[in-house]
Design an enzyme around this catalytic site. Structure first.
Site, PDB file in Angstrom:
ATOM      1  N   HIS A   1       0.849  -1.537   0.048  1.00 16.81           N
ATOM      2  CA  HIS A   1      -0.026  -0.299  -0.044  1.00 16.81           C
ATOM      3  C   HIS A   1       0.446   0.934  -0.221  1.00 16.81           C
ATOM      4  O   HIS A   1       0.622   2.632   0.918  1.00 16.81           O
ATOM      5  CB  HIS A   1      -1.466   0.212   1.521  1.00 16.81           C
ATOM      6  CG  HIS A   1      -1.792  -0.944   1.555  1.00 16.81           C
ATOM      7  ND1 HIS A   1      -3.278  -1.421   0.897  1.00 16.81           N
ATOM      8  CD2 HIS A   1      -1.140  -2.517   1.783  1.00 16.81           C
ATOM      9  CE1 HIS A   1      -3.489  -2.829   1.264  1.00 16.81           C
ATOM     10  NE2 HIS A   1      -2.798  -3.316   2.091  1.00 16.81           N
TER      11      HIS A   1
ATOM     12  N   SER B   1      15.040  20.548 -17.347  1.00 14.99           N
ATOM     13  CA  SER B   1      13.543  21.759 -18.200  1.00 14.99           C
ATOM     14  C   SER B   1      14.450  23.527 -18.227  1.00 14.99           C
ATOM     15  O   SER B   1      15.168  23.050 -18.434  1.00 14.99           O
ATOM     16  CB  SER B   1      12.992  21.844 -16.392  1.00 14.99           C
ATOM     17  OG  SER B   1      11.742  22.743 -16.440  1.00 14.99           O
TER      18      SER B   1
ATOM     19  N   LYS C   1      16.245  21.405 -12.465  1.00 17.93           N
ATOM     20  CA  LYS C   1      15.906  19.819 -13.164  1.00 17.93           C
ATOM     21  C   LYS C   1      15.860  19.204 -13.051  1.00 17.93           C
ATOM     22  O   LYS C   1      17.062  19.365 -14.049  1.00 17.93           O
ATOM     23  CB  LYS C   1      14.311  19.864 -13.723  1.00 17.93           C
ATOM     24  CG  LYS C   1      12.885  20.789 -12.853  1.00 17.93           C
ATOM     25  CD  LYS C   1      12.697  20.174 -11.986  1.00 17.93           C
ATOM     26  CE  LYS C   1      11.776  19.362 -11.720  1.00 17.93           C
ATOM     27  NZ  LYS C   1      10.631  19.771 -12.300  1.00 17.93           N
TER      28      LYS C   1
ATOM     29  N   GLU D   1       9.817   7.335 -17.155  1.00 21.65           N
ATOM     30  CA  GLU D   1       8.203   8.437 -17.698  1.00 21.65           C
ATOM     31  C   GLU D   1       7.822   7.360 -18.968  1.00 21.65           C
ATOM     32  O   GLU D   1       6.797   6.731 -19.695  1.00 21.65           O
ATOM     33  CB  GLU D   1       8.336   9.306 -17.405  1.00 21.65           C
ATOM     34  CG  GLU D   1       8.770   9.696 -16.095  1.00 21.65           C
ATOM     35  CD  GLU D   1       8.592  10.907 -15.806  1.00 21.65           C
ATOM     36  OE1 GLU D   1       8.059  11.808 -14.980  1.00 21.65           O
ATOM     37  OE2 GLU D   1       9.723  12.002 -16.763  1.00 21.65           O
TER      38      GLU D   1
END
Ligand code: ARG
Length: 491
Positions: free
Chosen positions: A165, A286, A292, A299
């Site tokens: 969880h 970025s 960043k 991804e």
């Protein structure tokens, strides 16, 4: 003999049946050459085998066969060197090759399609492709398994929390965590191998749908192409794409696994976890936020898994409404198949590199694994060893956890006096249980995260990788021998 020009009116292999020119829009709408041109090597391989079979049964003379073989060789060279010029009237790679063969070899090209239809031809090409890519994907999956095994070997005793969880649950090792993916990939390898076996059946000789009246010998073609067996029903043979569905399913589930790995590494490389860092060469920045460092590669693996699932749905949906036998709908099998295979192949290669270069922060992992709550179950199980029924032990430790939380303390900060106040059966040794390393060493059951159990998993993993490579090497035997060798082995 019919001249090429008459047979091919309007530049079409079927041009003689219809009057006038085909609408340009129809040509564009029905063309698949942009997608299926990548099957050219399989198409020519299939045609060469077909020519040799026609020669063997006497449907071609030796001179005709060698003119066709030489012509096909020239076409192949043009396609390989990218000097082949496609014409608007080329519907697909099969007609393009046949058209060019006519230009190079002359009228004899009109004999290539003897006892063959594009329907059994395209099914053969696709099975040749499927058989090959399954082997390539198996090797790529084994490569990722090997990278995971190498990293796991470094971290048999590196502790980190295991989660359920997404809440800290129990202590595991980094090796054990990485080896979970080795097991997933092993099932992928097995599925790919199965899909390869499914692809390894020759449809050629099934004609358009009802085979042929000509005296062909399908066993010769199968031996030429190294297929293990012949399709048993011509209607099924030209319309069956189950093998493609199975390859795409294997790719989709494989990509679901890579997506989960990608997602975990996205979490681990976040500041919140800090368990891992990508080297700069594997991260992206970025355009707006100067600070960043983004895990775009991970991804994209996660994101592209969606396309492979989509490919599977496309294929199944494309097939479900089709009456026997061939329908043009089947042409739409290639895009999803190629897409799923390409995504799986490139994602496997990418993640193999990422796993090899990833920097693990074992200090951050150890810190997180130091959460004494992770050993609450160990305390309950230790009480079981003292004769306390598990349910009772569970309740007892839960009360201790609540008392610790009420006092804003962690479980390991309870004193022996606190514990015996909760239950007099709890002796002072309880405080020694709160050591994650020891927690790990207590879990040596087969399949567990204990270092010795993990060593067995590592050995199993290495053996699986070796076995996969050996099996793929056997499958990739020379095409003209492979079938016979495999047939012998099967006996
Ligand atoms: N391009 C077609 C395909 O991929 C080849 C078969 C065409 N056959 C036909 N009967 N129109 O399926």
């Amino acid at each position: 003999m019919a001249s090429d020009a008459r047979v091919r009116r309007g530049g079409k292999v079927w041009g003689a049946r219809l009057g006038g020119r085909t609408s340009r829009r129809v040509e564009e709408y029905t063309s698949s050459v942009a997608v299926d041109r990548r099957l050219f090597a399989e198409d020519i391989q299939g045609s060469l085998a077909h020519v040799r079979m026609l020669r063997a049964v006497g449907l071609l003379t030796a001179a005709e066969a060698s003119r066709l073989e030489r012509g096909l060789g020239s076409v192949q060279t043009e396609l390989e060197r990218d000097t082949f010029v496609f014409q608007p009237a080329d519907e697909d790679i099969h007609t393009a090759v046949e058209r060019r063969l006519g230009e190079i070899a002359g009228d004899v090209a009109g004999k290539l399609q003897t006892a063959r239809s594009r329907n059994d031809q395209v099914a053969t090409d696709l099975r040749l492709y499927g058989r090959r890519v399954c082997g390539e994907l198996m090797l790529a999956a084994a490569g990722l398994q090997e990278a995971l095994l190498d990293r796991a070997r470094e971290h048999r005793t590196t502790v980190l929390p295991g989660y359920t969880h997404m809440q800290r649950a129990q202590v595991v090792s980094l090796a054990h965590h990485l080896l979970a993916y080795v097991e997933m990939l092993q099932r992928d390898v097995e599925r790919l191998e199965n899909a390869q076996r499914r692809s390894d059946v020759l449809p050629l000789g099934s004609g358009a749908l009802a085979a042929t009246t000509l005296p062909i010998d399908r066993d010769v073609t199968a031996a030429e192409l190294g297929f293990s067996s012949l399709t048993a029903n011509s209607l099924d043979a030209v319309s069956d794409r189950d093998f493609a569905v199975e390859i795409v399913f294997a790719c989709a589930l494989l990509m679901v696994h890579l997506s989960r790995l990608g997602e975990e590494l996205v979490l681990w490389t976040s500041s919140e976890f800090g368990f891992a860092e990508l080297p700069d060469a594997y991260a992206t920045g970025s355009s707006l936020m100067p600070q960043k460092k983004n895990p775009d590669v991970l991804e994209l693996a996660r994101g592209r898994s969606g396309r492979t699932v989509g490919a599977l749905v496309s294929l199944l949906t494309m097939l479900k409404g089709q009456p026997l036998a061939y329908n043009r709908d089947l042409q739409e099998d290639k895009q999803p198949l190629f897409d799923a295979v390409d995504i799986a192949a490139s994602s496997l290669a990418m993640l193999t590199e990422v796993v090899r270069v990833l920097r693990f922060d074992t200090t951050a992992m150890r810190r997180a694994a130091g959460d004494p709550g992770l050993l609450a179950t160990d305390v309950a199980e230790w009480l079981v060893g003292q004769g306390v029924p598990f349910r009772e032990a569970h309740g007892l430790v839960a009360r201790a956890a609540r008392r610790a939380a009420d006092g804003r303390r962690s479980l390991d900060r309870l004193s022996p006096a606190d514990w015996s106040a909760i239950d007099p059966r709890v002796g002072p040794e309880v405080t020694k249980l709160f050591d994650p390393q020891r927690g790990l060493r207590r879990r040596e059951v087969p399949g567990g995260p204990g270092p010795r159990a993990v060593s067995r998993q590592l050995a199993r993993g290495a053996a699986m990788v070796t076995a996969t490579r050996r099996r793929v090497a056997l499958l990739a035997e020379p095409a003209d021998r492979g079938g016979a060798v495999r047939a012998r082995r099967r006996r």
